[in-house]
Design a protein around this motif. Structure first.
Motif, mmCIF file in Angstrom:
data_model
loop_
_atom_site.group_PDB
_atom_site.id
_atom_site.type_symbol
_atom_site.label_atom_id
_atom_site.label_comp_id
_atom_site.label_asym_id
_atom_site.label_seq_id
_atom_site.Cartn_x
_atom_site.Cartn_y
_atom_site.Cartn_z
ATOM 1 N N LEU A 121 0.849 -1.184 0.054
ATOM 2 C CA LEU A 121 -0.062 -0.079 0.032
ATOM 3 C C LEU A 121 0.861 1.197 0.055
ATOM 4 N N SER A 122 0.549 1.979 -0.982
ATOM 5 C CA SER A 122 1.115 3.642 -0.704
ATOM 6 C C SER A 122 0.063 4.436 -0.435
ATOM 7 N N PHE A 123 0.510 4.743 0.870
ATOM 8 C CA PHE A 123 -0.545 5.715 1.887
ATOM 9 C C PHE A 123 0.279 6.550 2.828
ATOM 10 N N LYS A 124 -0.065 7.981 2.489
ATOM 11 C CA LYS A 124 0.612 8.856 3.505
ATOM 12 C C LYS A 124 2.064 8.968 3.102
ATOM 13 N N GLU A 125 2.530 8.944 2.044
ATOM 14 C CA GLU A 125 3.883 8.871 1.913
ATOM 15 C C GLU A 125 4.761 7.811 2.094
ATOM 16 N N LEU A 126 4.086 6.725 2.722
ATOM 17 C CA LEU A 126 4.666 5.401 3.141
ATOM 18 C C LEU A 126 4.381 4.271 2.273
ATOM 19 N N LEU A 127 5.246 3.226 2.105
ATOM 20 C CA LEU A 127 5.013 2.028 1.236
ATOM 21 C C LEU A 127 4.962 1.128 2.411
ATOM 22 N N ILE A 128 3.848 0.331 2.545
ATOM 23 C CA ILE A 128 3.489 -0.576 3.669
ATOM 24 C C ILE A 128 3.453 -1.884 2.852
ATOM 25 N N MET A 129 3.933 -2.897 3.248
ATOM 26 C CA MET A 129 3.882 -4.316 2.709
ATOM 27 C C MET A 129 3.171 -5.209 3.661
ATOM 28 N N LEU A 130 1.928 -5.711 3.000
ATOM 29 C CA LEU A 130 1.005 -6.593 3.902
ATOM 30 C C LEU A 130 1.431 -8.180 3.490
ATOM 31 N N ASP A 131 2.160 -8.656 4.095
ATOM 32 C CA ASP A 131 2.280 -10.101 4.179
ATOM 33 C C ASP A 131 3.529 -10.343 3.108
ATOM 34 N N CYS A 132 4.284 -11.531 3.003
ATOM 35 C CA CYS A 132 5.387 -11.627 2.178
ATOM 36 C C CYS A 132 5.439 -13.124 1.982
ATOM 37 N N GLY A 133 4.323 -13.722 1.383
ATOM 38 C CA GLY A 133 4.201 -15.118 1.205
ATOM 39 C C GLY A 133 5.037 -15.579 0.288
ATOM 40 N N LEU A 134 5.450 -16.637 0.402
ATOM 41 C CA LEU A 134 6.602 -17.658 -0.694
ATOM 42 C C LEU A 134 5.669 -18.679 -1.461
ATOM 43 N N SER A 135 5.334 -18.704 -2.728
ATOM 44 C CA SER A 135 4.865 -19.479 -3.243
ATOM 45 C C SER A 135 5.594 -20.856 -3.629
ATOM 46 N N ALA A 136 5.199 -21.867 -3.309
ATOM 47 C CA ALA A 136 6.022 -23.059 -3.346
ATOM 48 C C ALA A 136 5.398 -24.032 -4.645
ATOM 49 N N HIS A 137 4.536 -23.676 -5.280
ATOM 50 C CA HIS A 137 4.069 -24.531 -6.260
ATOM 51 C C HIS A 137 5.114 -24.821 -7.204
ATOM 52 N N SER A 138 6.167 -24.201 -7.438
ATOM 53 C CA SER A 138 7.023 -24.430 -8.510
ATOM 54 C C SER A 138 7.866 -25.646 -8.177
ATOM 55 N N VAL A 139 7.855 -26.020 -6.813
ATOM 56 C CA VAL A 139 8.946 -27.176 -6.390
ATOM 57 C C VAL A 139 8.316 -28.404 -7.246
ATOM 58 N N LEU A 140 6.937 -28.504 -7.460
ATOM 59 C CA LEU A 140 6.336 -29.682 -8.071
ATOM 60 C C LEU A 140 6.963 -29.891 -9.491
ATOM 61 N N ASN A 141 7.627 -29.018 -10.144
ATOM 62 C CA ASN A 141 8.245 -29.229 -11.419
ATOM 63 C C ASN A 141 9.570 -29.962 -11.314
ATOM 64 N N PHE A 142 10.071 -30.169 -9.870
ATOM 65 C CA PHE A 142 11.592 -30.805 -9.609
ATOM 66 C C PHE A 142 11.247 -32.201 -9.084
ATOM 67 N N LEU A 143 12.358 -32.894 -9.420
ATOM 68 C CA LEU A 143 12.255 -34.149 -8.756
ATOM 69 C C LEU A 143 12.618 -34.255 -7.310
ATOM 70 N N PRO A 144 12.278 -35.141 -6.679
ATOM 71 C CA PRO A 144 12.288 -35.045 -4.964
ATOM 72 C C PRO A 144 13.770 -35.080 -4.799
ATOM 73 N N LEU A 145 14.278 -34.577 -3.541
ATOM 74 C CA LEU A 145 15.608 -34.698 -2.955
ATOM 75 C C LEU A 145 15.375 -35.788 -1.708
ATOM 76 N N PRO A 146 15.739 -36.870 -2.071
ATOM 77 C CA PRO A 146 15.757 -37.885 -0.932
ATOM 78 C C PRO A 146 16.716 -37.696 0.106
ATOM 79 N N PRO A 147 16.415 -37.885 1.322
ATOM 80 C CA PRO A 147 17.649 -37.974 2.307
ATOM 81 C C PRO A 147 18.576 -38.832 2.395
ATOM 82 N N VAL A 148 18.359 -39.907 1.698
ATOM 83 C CA VAL A 148 19.187 -40.938 1.497
ATOM 84 C C VAL A 148 19.297 -41.410 0.141
ATOM 85 N N PRO A 149 20.492 -41.775 -0.494
ATOM 86 C CA PRO A 149 20.372 -42.171 -2.099
ATOM 87 C C PRO A 149 19.272 -42.814 -2.400
ATOM 88 N N SER A 150 18.610 -42.446 -3.525
ATOM 89 C CA SER A 150 17.532 -43.326 -4.344
ATOM 90 C C SER A 150 17.891 -43.903 -5.626
#
Length: 642
Positions: A17-46
């Motif tokens: 929001l740009s309000f009263k000469e201020l820039l106010i950010m409401l939340d900073c969510g991280l979209s993780a849908h992009s990780v579905l395009n990658f292969l899994p990272l197993p904790p042990v070799p697969s």
């Protein structure tokens, strides 16, 4: 006021929001849908993941693409460390942000992308549970990705696959439909994470925070999760309410505070339910049934979950259900790098939970039952699958809660690989963030049973519409996903019968909140000079000449740089008798006054002039310049003034 939208995922919002000469950010969510395009990272070799065949687009012979793409059951995945989609950084300069207000821990995971290496110098505000549980989420992600980066399976292209982004148009769906993959970024380093979290200042519910003197920000309970908050921004004459991740259901957090949100000039609504067709209570009942049936058949159950939030309710309800079904001997496991901290921390948050759970604290008892389950040996937690204590105590059948819900990293990846070929086992998806079919795609063919029981307690569209009507804002701002379809199609949306502003990713809209008034501070020197005069009972006024200074969003009236004559402010109606005397002093005599229906008429025969005096106006008819100047001076002298 201007509103910018930096996220395409309405469940992980990011507005400015740009309000009263201020820039106010409401939340900073991280979209993780992009990780579905990658292969899994197993904790042990697969061996299975490592042996997947390479994919190359037809008629393309590019050595730089070699090994970056793998194929599994007809779908193509990127063989690299997963990347995330942070908020857009080209629409707003992050170095100019003045403040970031965070509503809950699911909407703060992109904080390091915004505050680190961008020149950010502002303030970040969140409640204490939001900060601490958000820290658990971020530390868990960082540890999983750093630990699995060198494991077998994914990451075969040195963990740095980039060429595929240049050939996106040649790839099959869903990779070909990926939005702005060049903007995807790796997760931040642990050092950057620590610096970002150190910037957060903790606030309590209903605590007013002064934002550079321009406005106050207040966090009020939203009823969604521990410490979740809606934000109310107030200036002297305007009010903005931000409703994100709210719930009207009765669960473990404190209930939503609707009274503080009423009567806003602008209501910004975000993070509604991602599964509007699924009732949370029904899904919880279905989950308990699926778990019971699987355990009685000798199978184990895997629930890929986050280390907080719905996990607390799952442990409470499922343990009670299993006890009633005679399965209290079945162990429950929570596997996460932050499992111990998350389970312990939830029991010391008495002020942030519902009234019923607060009452248990003063008995004294723990507000959540998982501490008692752990003492009884029914619940066990471990940092990883490799812990010696976990390996020694592990027995089946069992129920395992571990992450990540995307099945791209974390302990859940190894358990799916381990149990995939046994139809007696089951995996139950409860988190609504990822489509379960896409999460399981790299593990096909899959013999274990899969159930989808999404539990999302956020407001659905009908509840949001009802809330808007009760809050009665002057204007409503929505992400485009919650607005009616552009072509007039029949899709679920949020109404409310108020003017609605639809914001899209990368776009901006001008809100109806416009500054008509501003509050200024009068310096002591000017206040001492003022000599107020009583105009009527209860009203005093004084003329003022001042210089206006604007600094840090504060307005101050100061003495003018050079002395100026005191102005005369005229008011009220004209005194005709005083006018006749003033005309005589100016040498304009022989004035004749005639009464009229709407005032009086003053004749000046010698100067061929006429003055028509009404209650709210005076009309002068005069030709000569000298006579006009004399009449003007007489009128000014006859009018009341301060």
């Amino acid at each position: 006021m201007f509103q910018y939208c930096l996220s395409s995922d309405a469940a992980k919002p990011c507005f400015v929001l740009s309000f009263k000469e201020l820039l106010i950010m409401l939340d900073c969510g991280l979209s993780a849908h992009s990780v579905l395009n990658f292969l899994p990272l197993p904790p042990v070799p697969s061996t299975r993941l490592a042996s997947l065949p390479n994919f190359t687009p037809p008629h393309i012979n590019d050595p730089l693409l070699e090994g970056e793409l793998k194929e599994c059951c007809g779908k193509v995945f990127v063989d690299s460390i997963p990347e995330f989609c942070p908020p857009l950084d080209k629409v707003v300069d992050f170095s100019q942000l003045d403040v970031i207000l965070i509503s809950n821990y699911t909407c703060m995971l992109a904080l390091p992308f915004i505050t680190e290496d961008t020149g950010f110098k502002g303030q970040v505000y969140a409640t204490e549970p939001t900060l601490q549980i958000g820290r658990f989420y971020l530390e868990e992600l960082a540890e999983w990705l750093s630990a699995a980066g060198g494991a077998g399976g994914a990451g075969g292209a040195a963990g740095a696959a980039r060429r595929w982004k240049e050939l996106l148009h040649l790839l099959p769906p869903p990779l070909a439909l990926a939005q702005r993959p060049r903007a995807w970024r790796r997760l931040f380093s642990p050092a950057a994470l620590a610096r970002a979290l150190a910037r957060v200042r903790v606030v309590g519910y209903d605590e007013r925070v002064d934002i550079y003197g321009a406005l106050d920000a207040t966090a009020v309970s939203s009823g969604f999760c521990l410490g979740s908050a809606n934000w109310v921004l107030r200036s002297a004459h305007e009010k903005v309410a931000y409703v994100s991740g709210s719930s009207t259901l009765t669960t473990h957090p404190r209930p939503i505070n609707q009274a503080a949100l009423r009567g806003a000039d602008l209501l910004v609504l975000a993070a509604l339910t991602q599964t509007p067709a699924h009732n949370p209570d029904h899904m919880l009942g279905d989950l308990c049934v699926h778990v019971t049936v699987t355990l009685r058949a000798g199978g184990s159950v895997l629930c890929p979950v986050y280390p907080s939030g719905v996990l607390y309710d799952l442990l409470e309800c499922l343990s009670a259900h299993l006890e009633g079904a005679g399965l209290q001997h079945v162990p429950l496991y929570v596997v996460s790098p932050v499992a111990d901290s998350s389970l312990a921390y939830s029991n010391i948050l008495a002020e942030w939970v519902s009234v019923g759970k607060q009452a248990r604290v003063y008995l004294p008892e723990e507000p959540f039952p998982h501490a008692a389950l752990a003492r009884a040996g029914r619940l066990r937690h471990a940092r990883s699958l490799h812990d010696d204590a976990f390996s020694a105590d592990f027995r089946q059948p069992c129920v395992v809660f571990c992450g990540h819900p995307s099945l791209r990293f974390g302990a859940a990846v190894h358990l799916v690989e381990l149990w995939a070929g046994n139809p007696a086992h089951a995996i139950i998806f409860t988190e609504p963030d990822f489509p379960h079919a896409e999460a399981l795609a790299p593990f096909q063919p899959l013999s274990m049973k899969a159930f989808h029981c999404p539990i999302d307690t956020s407001l659905n569209y009908a509840q949001a519409t009802k809330l808007v009507r009760e809050l009665r804002p002057r204007e409503l701002a929505l992400p485009e996903q919650y607005a009616p379809a552009a072509g007039g199609g029949a899709r679920a949306h949020v109404g409310g019968d108020v003017p609605t502003l639809v914001v899209r990713r990368g776009g901006w809209r001008a809100a109806g909140v416009r500054r008509g008034w501003a509050r200024a501070e009068l310096c002591g020197e000017l206040a001492a000079r003022a000599a107020p005069r009583e105009l009527r009972a209860g009203l005093r006024a004084a003329p003022l000449v001042a210089a206006l200074r604007v600094r840090d969003a504060r307005l101050t009236l100061l003495p003018p740089p050079e002395p100026a004559p005191a102005p005369r402010l005229h008011w009220s109606s004209l005194d005709v008798e005083a006018l006749v005397r003033a005309l005589a002093r100016e040498g304009v005599g022989e004035a004749r006054v005639e009464a009229g229906a709407d005032g009086c008429i003053v004749h000046l025969p010698r100067h061929d002039a006429l003055l028509h005096v009404e209650r709210h106006a005076t009309h002068v008819f005069c030709e000569g310049r000298e006579a006009r100047d004399a009449v003007r001076r007489a009128l000014a002298a006859a009018l009341p003034h301060i």
